[in-house]
Structure formats: C-alpha cells, structure tokens
Design a protein around this motif. Structure first.
Motif, mmCIF file in Angstrom:
data_model
loop_
_atom_site.group_PDB
_atom_site.id
_atom_site.type_symbol
_atom_site.label_atom_id
_atom_site.label_comp_id
_atom_site.label_asym_id
_atom_site.label_seq_id
_atom_site.Cartn_x
_atom_site.Cartn_y
_atom_site.Cartn_z
ATOM 1 N N GLY A 71 41.665 -8.780 43.245
ATOM 2 C CA GLY A 71 42.759 -8.225 44.026
ATOM 3 C C GLY A 71 43.369 -7.133 43.596
ATOM 4 N N VAL A 72 43.468 -7.130 42.165
ATOM 5 C CA VAL A 72 44.294 -5.533 41.483
ATOM 6 C C VAL A 72 43.310 -4.579 41.967
ATOM 7 N N VAL A 73 41.953 -4.657 41.646
ATOM 8 C CA VAL A 73 40.953 -3.608 41.832
ATOM 9 C C VAL A 73 40.978 -3.179 43.367
ATOM 10 N N ALA A 74 40.694 -4.201 44.193
ATOM 11 C CA ALA A 74 40.924 -3.767 45.561
ATOM 12 C C ALA A 74 42.033 -3.076 46.025
ATOM 13 N N SER A 75 43.452 -3.461 45.692
ATOM 14 C CA SER A 75 44.473 -3.124 45.978
ATOM 15 C C SER A 75 44.542 -1.423 45.377
ATOM 16 N N LEU A 76 44.085 -1.124 44.284
ATOM 17 C CA LEU A 76 44.370 0.400 43.729
ATOM 18 C C LEU A 76 43.404 0.900 44.579
ATOM 19 N N ARG A 77 42.096 0.402 44.802
ATOM 20 C CA ARG A 77 41.110 1.241 45.631
ATOM 21 C C ARG A 77 41.701 1.685 47.000
ATOM 22 N N ARG A 78 42.345 0.779 47.586
ATOM 23 C CA ARG A 78 42.837 0.666 48.931
ATOM 24 C C ARG A 78 43.936 2.105 48.676
ATOM 25 N N LYS A 79 44.948 1.935 47.737
ATOM 26 C CA LYS A 79 45.894 2.867 47.521
ATOM 27 C C LYS A 79 45.164 4.289 47.409
ATOM 28 N N LEU A 80 44.225 4.543 46.975
ATOM 29 C CA LEU A 80 43.562 5.650 46.580
ATOM 30 C C LEU A 80 42.962 6.270 47.832
ATOM 31 N N GLN A 81 42.298 5.237 48.511
ATOM 32 C CA GLN A 81 41.702 5.732 49.898
ATOM 33 C C GLN A 81 42.713 6.110 50.883
ATOM 34 N N SER A 82 43.874 5.644 50.744
ATOM 35 C CA SER A 82 44.926 6.023 51.583
ATOM 36 C C SER A 82 45.545 7.340 51.318
ATOM 37 N N ALA A 83 45.433 7.786 50.252
ATOM 38 C CA ALA A 83 46.100 8.944 49.444
ATOM 39 C C ALA A 83 45.390 10.199 50.014
ATOM 40 N N ASP A 84 46.403 11.166 50.379
ATOM 41 C CA ASP A 84 45.856 12.413 50.835
ATOM 42 C C ASP A 84 45.303 13.627 49.644
ATOM 43 N N LEU A 85 44.085 13.037 49.278
ATOM 44 C CA LEU A 85 43.817 13.831 47.945
ATOM 45 C C LEU A 85 43.309 15.153 48.217
ATOM 46 N N PRO A 86 44.013 16.164 47.460
ATOM 47 C CA PRO A 86 43.431 17.686 47.658
ATOM 48 C C PRO A 86 42.286 17.808 46.807
ATOM 49 N N THR A 87 41.366 18.221 47.468
ATOM 50 C CA THR A 87 40.182 18.568 46.438
ATOM 51 C C THR A 87 39.674 20.209 46.308
ATOM 52 N N GLY A 88 40.461 21.106 46.896
ATOM 53 C CA GLY A 88 40.249 22.539 46.855
ATOM 54 C C GLY A 88 38.674 22.380 47.925
ATOM 55 N N ASN A 89 38.798 21.736 49.079
ATOM 56 C CA ASN A 89 37.776 21.907 49.983
ATOM 57 C C ASN A 89 36.388 21.302 49.536
ATOM 58 N N GLY A 90 36.559 20.036 48.679
ATOM 59 C CA GLY A 90 35.605 19.371 47.957
ATOM 60 C C GLY A 90 35.251 19.826 46.898
ATOM 61 N N ARG A 91 35.489 20.904 46.441
ATOM 62 C CA ARG A 91 35.020 21.631 45.181
ATOM 63 C C ARG A 91 35.383 20.667 43.888
ATOM 64 N N TYR A 92 36.618 19.920 43.930
ATOM 65 C CA TYR A 92 37.139 19.614 42.720
ATOM 66 C C TYR A 92 37.505 18.185 42.893
ATOM 67 N N TYR A 93 36.637 17.522 43.660
ATOM 68 C CA TYR A 93 36.962 16.063 44.049
ATOM 69 C C TYR A 93 37.042 15.201 42.878
ATOM 70 N N ASP A 94 36.371 15.129 41.713
ATOM 71 C CA ASP A 94 36.315 14.367 40.719
ATOM 72 C C ASP A 94 37.591 14.564 39.658
ATOM 73 N N MET A 95 38.092 15.963 39.612
ATOM 74 C CA MET A 95 39.207 16.202 38.969
ATOM 75 C C MET A 95 40.518 15.845 39.453
ATOM 76 N N ALA A 96 40.447 15.846 41.074
ATOM 77 C CA ALA A 96 41.769 15.533 41.816
ATOM 78 C C ALA A 96 41.828 14.312 41.477
ATOM 79 N N GLU A 97 40.675 13.612 42.001
ATOM 80 C CA GLU A 97 40.976 11.940 41.787
ATOM 81 C C GLU A 97 41.373 11.448 40.364
ATOM 82 N N THR A 98 40.744 11.994 39.309
ATOM 83 C CA THR A 98 41.213 11.335 38.011
ATOM 84 C C THR A 98 42.674 11.917 37.721
ATOM 85 N N ALA A 99 43.213 13.194 38.179
ATOM 86 C CA ALA A 99 44.353 13.696 37.986
ATOM 87 C C ALA A 99 45.577 12.758 38.692
ATOM 88 N N LEU A 100 45.293 12.350 39.916
ATOM 89 C CA LEU A 100 46.086 11.562 40.603
ATOM 90 C C LEU A 100 45.996 10.056 40.126
#
Length: 460
Positions: A71-100
């Motif tokens: 339940g905790v894993v699913a909740s956190l993944r939903r929260k991340l999926q709902s975030a408006d994650l900025p990625t530099g047009n996809g160039r920095y996705y991993d850095m952005a996800e880890t930073a958030l």
C-alpha cells in the motif's frame, strides 16, 4: 545557498582545517523514514524501490526506514505519477525524479524539510527551505509545500526574524548560536509570494490566513533590517555563514527580493500601510545596491571582495532583468563575469572568487547559475551546468553538496536546496512561467498567471 561554515560544525574528519578541499562522501543518498530521512551510508549496496524513495528490502535494512508495504509503495508511486515533473524536455528525467523524491524524503511528518540527512545538516534552514517549497509548488506537490511553509513560519522569532537554522522537532529551538542570517528572511518572503502565485485560489484562501501573522511579522522585520546602516543591511552572516565587517551582496539582494515580494503580500493580507513601507524600503535598497555594488562590478562587498554567486539574486527568476536605460543595467554582464570567475577546473562553480577552497566545486552555486541561465533564456549555459550536475551525482542518483577536484561527489547527499534549484531550472526549461518581481523603478510586480503552459507528455 549553504556552504556551511566548517568552523561551526561539519566535517566528519575534525582534523581537516577550514577551507581545505573536501574529499569524503558522507552518504550515497537517503530513503524515506518514519520520522524523516534515513541516510544510506557511502559504499553500501542499499537501493530504492524503483519509482519511490523507499528502501528495497532485498538488502541490508536501515533502522528507521519506512517499511515498503504494497500500500505504501502504491501510494508513493501514485503521488509521483501525479506530479508535474520537469525534465528539461525529457533530457534529465532520472535526475528530476530523484531530486523530487529526495525533497519528499527530507520532509518529516511535522512538515519540516531538513537541509540534508547527515547529523550536522539535519536542521531546517529558512534559506534552503525556500528553494524546496518553490520546487514543490512547480511540481504540484502543494500539500508538502504548504506544510513546509507552515513549519518555517511556526519557528519565526517574536520580532519576525529567523535564526540561521532550527531543529526539525517543532520545538523552535536552534542547534547552536550562529545567529540570524537575513538572506533566509528575504528568501522566505520571496518563496511565499511565488507559491501563492502558483497555487490554486482555493488553497490560497485556505492557507493564507494561517500564514498571515507570520507574513506580516516577516515583512516588518525585512523593512527594519534592510536599511539599518547607510541604506544597506547591517553586516551579518549570509550563505557563507561567516561574519564580515561589511554588508554583503548575499544579504542585500535576497532582502530586496523579500521586500518586493512583501509589498504585494502585505496588500493581499489587508495591510496597505505595511505594503507602502515595503515598497519604500525596496526602492531605497534598490537605489543603494546598484551604485554601491555596481561601481565594482557587483562584487561581494561594497569595497570589492571578488565576484560572488549572490549576484544571481538580482536577476530572474527573482527580479526581472533591468532595461539598459535603468539602474543596474550591468547586472547581466556582472553575472557572466562571475560565471567565468567562479568556474573550477572540474567544471562546477565555487561560492565566490575569494572562497578559500580553490579545488572543490559546490553544487548549490552551480545549480543557482543554471537557474539564472534558464531564466535568462541562455539555454546553452543552463544545459552545460545541468549536464555537469547530472554527471556528478552519487551512485543512488542524489545531488551531493560538493564535487572534488577529481570529479567525485563529496560531503552530504542529497542537499534539498540543490534538488529544489535543479527542479526549478528544469521547470523553466520546460516552459513554466515563474512569477518575477519588477525592479521598483519599473512599477508594480508583473502580472502572473496561475496556469502552466501545455507540455509534452511525460517521458518514462
């Protein structure tokens, strides 16, 4: 930003003298804990569950880590999926996800976002908090953002000022006697103004009354401290966390942003006289900063002191760039000169030209200049600095505080303000409209929209 003074606290090796190059990495990163972040020691095989900041259970367990139930894993993944994650047009996705995920893990249930999880950084700096809450606003993490703002204002001193840092336990106590650092006051007011602009109106209507008394006290304090000596703030510590005989640009510029923000905030909370006082204070400080610091190219002190990263606070996204016909038209040139002067052989930047360590690069200043470059539409420079940050993360992907002369991550990781600065820079590259404050000579604060521009689908 926060090159924390070694004289106060901080190296795991107490024999290393002040200003000596940093070589040790204190941690690979963090995972979410039951009461705030849990350090992942350097050299361990610990890892996170993908798409979360939760410790994977297939390795060594860390005391205090949050148990990754389904339940905790699913909740956190939903929260991340709902975030408006900025990625530099996809160039920095991993850095952005880890930073958030790192910013989220640095926040405890009381709302406090600590600067980092290592023992001597496990405190709340208003300065660092400001950058984290702006990033949370841009990513749509409003519940986390409001909780962080409420926590900081709940720590406020009776006179509206802030100490350098606070314990994250809600007690209001401080860990030492380093005193007040008024750049934190200015940046807190600026961040409050930004997040109000970026938030849905129903949230503002709900939260602003809860912050009202703290905002009013903070504006009054900023008006008082911004012009205590010959039109400049009284000398004190800024992000260098050292005492100086002159008022630094690192104090004056964030206070200017705070006063400009405070003028609009005071109006919003129904204090027109205070709004006028903040406007007058901002105008006076602005018209003092430019001749006093501008005569030496916007160096650290009125008398000189070398170029310093704090020149960025006089530029977007904090304050709109002045026109060529106004005071301060040389700020962009000064920022470019500072960029060249602060560059280290390893590609990153140091805090200032006279910073005593000539070998180590600091990620807070590198990220701050990436943010400025993105805000000035200098995308090549922004990408160069963001690429450098991306390429010098820890094994777990976190952004460290420092990078050695040999290009290795060092000191604490992650640092919340660096994560916040990177996320904000990426949001601007993705097209986000960050509200900016207009210089006093050019009128009121610029109108802003609460809507974000359309974006490309998130890349996974």
């Amino acid at each position: 930003m926060t090159p924390h003074s070694r004289s106060m606290l901080t190296n795991t090796d107490a024999s290393v003298p002040a200003g000596a190059p940093e070589t040790a990495l204190y941690a690979e990163g963090i995972v979410a804990g039951t009461d705030g972040p849990v350090l992942v020691p350097e050299g361990t095989s610990c890892r996170r569950i993908p798409g979360t900041n939760l410790l994977h259970s297939d390795g060594a367990w860390l005391d205090g880590a949050l148990r990754p139930t389904p339940g905790v894993v699913a909740s956190l993944r939903r929260k991340l999926q709902s975030a408006d994650l900025p990625t530099g047009n996809g160039r920095y996705y991993d850095m952005a996800e880890t930073a958030l995920l790192d910013v989220m893990a640095l926040q405890n249930p009381r709302g406090a976002i600590v600067a980092a999880a290592s023992p001597y950084w496990r405190f709340v700096w208003p300065r660092d908090n400001a950058f984290a809450v702006v990033a949370l606003a841009l990513t749509g993490m409003h519940a986390n953002m409001w909780a962080a703002l409420r926590y900081v204002y709940s720590m406020q001193e009776a006179d509206g000022q802030f100490e350098a840092r606070y314990l994250p336990d809600g007690s209001g106590r401080v860990p030492d006697q380093r005193g007040r650092q008024h750049d934190g006051l200015g940046l807190t007011l600026w961040a409050t103004w930004v997040v109000i602009q970026l938030s849905p109106q129903d949230q503002v209507d709900d939260q602003l009354p809860r912050l009202r008394s703290g905002i009013i006290a903070g504006i009054r304090a900023a008006v008082q401290v911004a012009a205590e000596e010959d039109g400049l703030p009284r000398p004190g510590q800024d992000y260098w966390e050292l005492d100086h005989p002159e008022a630094s640009l690192g104090l004056a510029a964030p206070l200017l942003a705070g006063l400009l923000a405070g003028a609009d905030l005071a109006r919003r909370v129904g204090e027109p006289a205070l709004s006028d006082a903040a406007k007058a204070g901002a105008t006076s400080l602005y018209r003092t900063i430019h001749p006093v610091y501008g005569r030496n190219g916007y160096q650290r002190f009125p008398s000189g002191g070398g170029f310093d990263a704090s020149v960025a606070y006089l530029l977007p996204p904090f304050i709109s760039a002045p026109n060529d016909s106004t005071e301060g038209s040389g700020i962009i040139d000064a920022w470019k000169r500072s960029l060249r002067a602060l560059e280290q052989p390893n590609g990153g930047l140091r805090p200032g030209q006279e910073w005593p360590d000539p070998d180590t690069a600091w990620t807070p200043q590198t990220a701050l200049f990436a943010l400025t470059a993105a805000s000035l539409n200098q995308s090549q420079t922004a990408h160069f600095l963001l690429d450098w940050l991306d390429n010098h993360r820890t094994r777990m992907g976190s952004l460290p505080e420092k990078v050695t002369a040999m290009g290795e991550p060092a000191a604490v990781a992650p640092l919340g303000m660096v994560s916040g600065l990177v996320l904000t820079a990426l949001a601007i590259l993705d097209g986000a409209k960050i509200p900016r404050l207009s210089p006093p000579s050019s009128g009121e604060s610029e109108p802003v929209s609460n809507t974000r521009p359309d974006k490309e689908p998130k890349q996974r």
